[in-house]
Design a protein around this motif. Structure first.
Motif, mmCIF file in Angstrom:
data_model
loop_
_atom_site.group_PDB
_atom_site.id
_atom_site.type_symbol
_atom_site.label_atom_id
_atom_site.label_comp_id
_atom_site.label_asym_id
_atom_site.label_seq_id
_atom_site.Cartn_x
_atom_site.Cartn_y
_atom_site.Cartn_z
ATOM 1 N N LEU A 1 0.242 16.439 12.274
ATOM 2 C CA LEU A 1 -0.421 17.629 12.285
ATOM 3 C C LEU A 1 -0.002 18.614 13.283
ATOM 4 O O LEU A 1 -0.232 17.983 14.472
ATOM 5 N N ILE A 2 0.598 19.645 13.003
ATOM 6 C CA ILE A 2 0.769 20.555 14.130
ATOM 7 C C ILE A 2 0.263 21.759 14.174
ATOM 8 O O ILE A 2 0.161 22.307 13.110
ATOM 9 N N PHE A 3 -0.195 22.351 15.464
ATOM 10 C CA PHE A 3 -1.075 23.509 15.316
ATOM 11 C C PHE A 3 -0.200 24.378 16.214
ATOM 12 O O PHE A 3 0.346 23.927 17.355
ATOM 13 N N LEU A 4 0.032 25.487 15.754
ATOM 14 C CA LEU A 4 0.602 26.707 16.151
ATOM 15 C C LEU A 4 -0.255 27.891 16.691
ATOM 16 O O LEU A 4 -0.919 28.170 15.744
ATOM 17 N N THR A 5 -0.578 28.190 17.806
ATOM 18 C CA THR A 5 -1.359 29.247 18.009
ATOM 19 C C THR A 5 -0.761 30.266 18.820
ATOM 20 O O THR A 5 0.386 29.995 19.704
ATOM 21 N N GLY A 6 -1.387 31.544 19.189
ATOM 22 C CA GLY A 6 -0.806 32.558 20.107
ATOM 23 C C GLY A 6 -1.311 33.951 19.635
ATOM 24 O O GLY A 6 -2.208 34.008 18.321
ATOM 25 N N PRO A 7 -0.696 34.847 20.405
ATOM 26 C CA PRO A 7 -1.368 36.351 20.080
ATOM 27 C C PRO A 7 -0.617 36.855 18.643
ATOM 28 O O PRO A 7 0.421 36.025 18.090
ATOM 29 N N VAL A 8 -1.011 37.822 18.355
ATOM 30 C CA VAL A 8 -0.620 38.629 17.387
ATOM 31 C C VAL A 8 1.164 38.767 17.566
ATOM 32 O O VAL A 8 1.448 39.456 18.677
ATOM 33 N N ARG A 9 1.896 38.581 16.582
ATOM 34 C CA ARG A 9 3.209 38.999 16.663
ATOM 35 C C ARG A 9 4.105 38.157 17.643
ATOM 36 O O ARG A 9 5.009 38.616 18.333
ATOM 37 N N SER A 10 3.680 36.872 17.911
ATOM 38 C CA SER A 10 4.080 35.957 18.948
ATOM 39 C C SER A 10 5.271 35.123 18.359
ATOM 40 O O SER A 10 5.895 34.550 19.186
ATOM 41 N N GLY A 11 5.402 34.976 17.134
ATOM 42 C CA GLY A 11 6.353 34.341 16.292
ATOM 43 C C GLY A 11 5.768 33.179 15.716
ATOM 44 O O GLY A 11 6.797 32.155 15.344
ATOM 45 N N LYS A 12 4.527 32.882 15.640
ATOM 46 C CA LYS A 12 3.889 31.835 14.867
ATOM 47 C C LYS A 12 4.478 31.540 13.739
ATOM 48 O O LYS A 12 4.961 30.350 13.338
ATOM 49 N N SER A 13 4.426 32.625 12.759
ATOM 50 C CA SER A 13 4.950 32.377 11.544
ATOM 51 C C SER A 13 6.482 31.912 11.328
ATOM 52 O O SER A 13 6.933 30.949 10.662
ATOM 53 N N ARG A 14 6.998 32.483 12.061
ATOM 54 C CA ARG A 14 8.673 32.276 12.098
ATOM 55 C C ARG A 14 8.930 30.948 12.391
ATOM 56 O O ARG A 14 9.675 30.058 11.928
ATOM 57 N N ARG A 15 8.330 30.392 13.810
ATOM 58 C CA ARG A 15 8.353 28.894 14.145
ATOM 59 C C ARG A 15 7.727 27.922 12.988
ATOM 60 O O ARG A 15 8.585 26.969 12.818
ATOM 61 N N ALA A 16 6.594 28.336 12.323
ATOM 62 C CA ALA A 16 6.034 27.290 11.301
ATOM 63 C C ALA A 16 7.212 27.100 10.475
ATOM 64 O O ALA A 16 7.616 26.074 9.763
ATOM 65 N N VAL A 17 7.862 28.131 9.655
ATOM 66 C CA VAL A 17 8.810 28.337 8.749
ATOM 67 C C VAL A 17 10.168 27.398 9.332
ATOM 68 O O VAL A 17 10.709 26.452 8.626
ATOM 69 N N ASP A 18 10.594 27.708 10.386
ATOM 70 C CA ASP A 18 11.586 26.877 11.139
ATOM 71 C C ASP A 18 11.282 25.412 10.936
ATOM 72 O O ASP A 18 12.263 24.589 10.815
ATOM 73 N N LEU A 19 10.228 25.025 11.431
ATOM 74 C CA LEU A 19 9.912 23.641 11.423
ATOM 75 C C LEU A 19 9.852 23.078 10.033
ATOM 76 O O LEU A 19 10.318 21.959 9.787
ATOM 77 N N ALA A 20 9.177 23.963 9.144
ATOM 78 C CA ALA A 20 8.939 23.234 7.888
ATOM 79 C C ALA A 20 10.391 23.141 7.138
ATOM 80 O O ALA A 20 10.206 22.202 5.884
ATOM 81 N N MET A 21 11.331 23.766 7.404
ATOM 82 C CA MET A 21 12.456 23.819 6.803
ATOM 83 C C MET A 21 13.048 22.397 7.001
ATOM 84 O O MET A 21 14.025 21.748 5.981
ATOM 85 N N GLY A 22 12.624 21.446 7.974
ATOM 86 C CA GLY A 22 13.087 20.129 8.016
ATOM 87 C C GLY A 22 12.033 19.134 7.197
ATOM 88 O O GLY A 22 12.451 18.034 7.145
ATOM 89 N N PHE A 23 11.406 19.630 6.480
ATOM 90 C CA PHE A 23 10.253 18.911 5.910
ATOM 91 C C PHE A 23 10.731 18.385 4.391
ATOM 92 O O PHE A 23 10.027 17.761 3.752
ATOM 93 N N GLY A 24 11.760 18.706 4.117
ATOM 94 C CA GLY A 24 12.217 18.414 2.807
ATOM 95 C C GLY A 24 12.221 19.716 1.807
ATOM 96 O O GLY A 24 11.819 20.810 2.075
#
Length: 171
Positions: free
Chosen positions: A4-27
């Protein structure tokens, strides 16, 4: 069990981009859970949704605002190889009038996410980094979002703060 990975931060901090990058390695069977309930009258939000969709691989499945995220994920066939949930604050906005019930519901979701056989990324938002809102409802929402963020970070195997596109590991 998956992470379970939690990404938090302010608006426009890159959370969604980071989540997509991580998930690209999930299959190949990643599921994106959109917690926003679409408002056809909100053109600006529709454009945000479109931009986020364009950042994700077309092969990912999308679940839009399920009542119970964990139950909707468990019903999928084939099961997901990874999950991205965007976002905790939008999930709360849909349950804002429920206070304690929303906190309890999120705790149950977290238990189910931790038991999943694949990694789950939850995106949160740090909305309490500004002055105290003058409106009581805004203060209550900010407080509930903070409590949910704390619960998510405590349950997570990893927690990251995104600042200006840079990930800072919290745990």
């Amino acid at each position: 069990m998956g992470d379970l990975i939690f990404l938090t931060g302010p608006v426009r901090s890159g959370k969604s981009r980071r989540a997509v990058d991580l998930a690209m390695g999930f299959g190949d069977a990643v599921v994106f859970v959109a917690t926003y309930r679409r408002d056809p009258a909100d053109a600006e939000m529709a454009e945000r949704v479109r931009r986020h969709q364009a950042e994700r691989p077309a092969t990912w499945r999308t679940l839009e605002a399920p009542a119970s995220i964990a139950a909707a994920l468990a019903a999928l066939d084939p099961p997901p190889s990874g999950v991205v949930i965007d976002s905790l604050v939008l999930w709360l906005a849909d349950r804002f009038d429920q206070d304690e019930a929303a906190l309890d519901a999120w705790s149950r979701e977290l238990e189910a996410f931790r038991a999943m056989p694949c990694p789950v990324v939850v995106i949160g938002d740090e909305i309490g980094w500004s002055p105290v809102p003058m409106e009581p409802a805004l203060r209550r929402f900010r407080d509930l979002a903070g409590f949910l963020g704390q619960r998510t970070a405590a349950a997570a195997t990893e927690a990251w703060l995104m600042v200006a596109g840079c990930p800072v590991r919290l745990k």
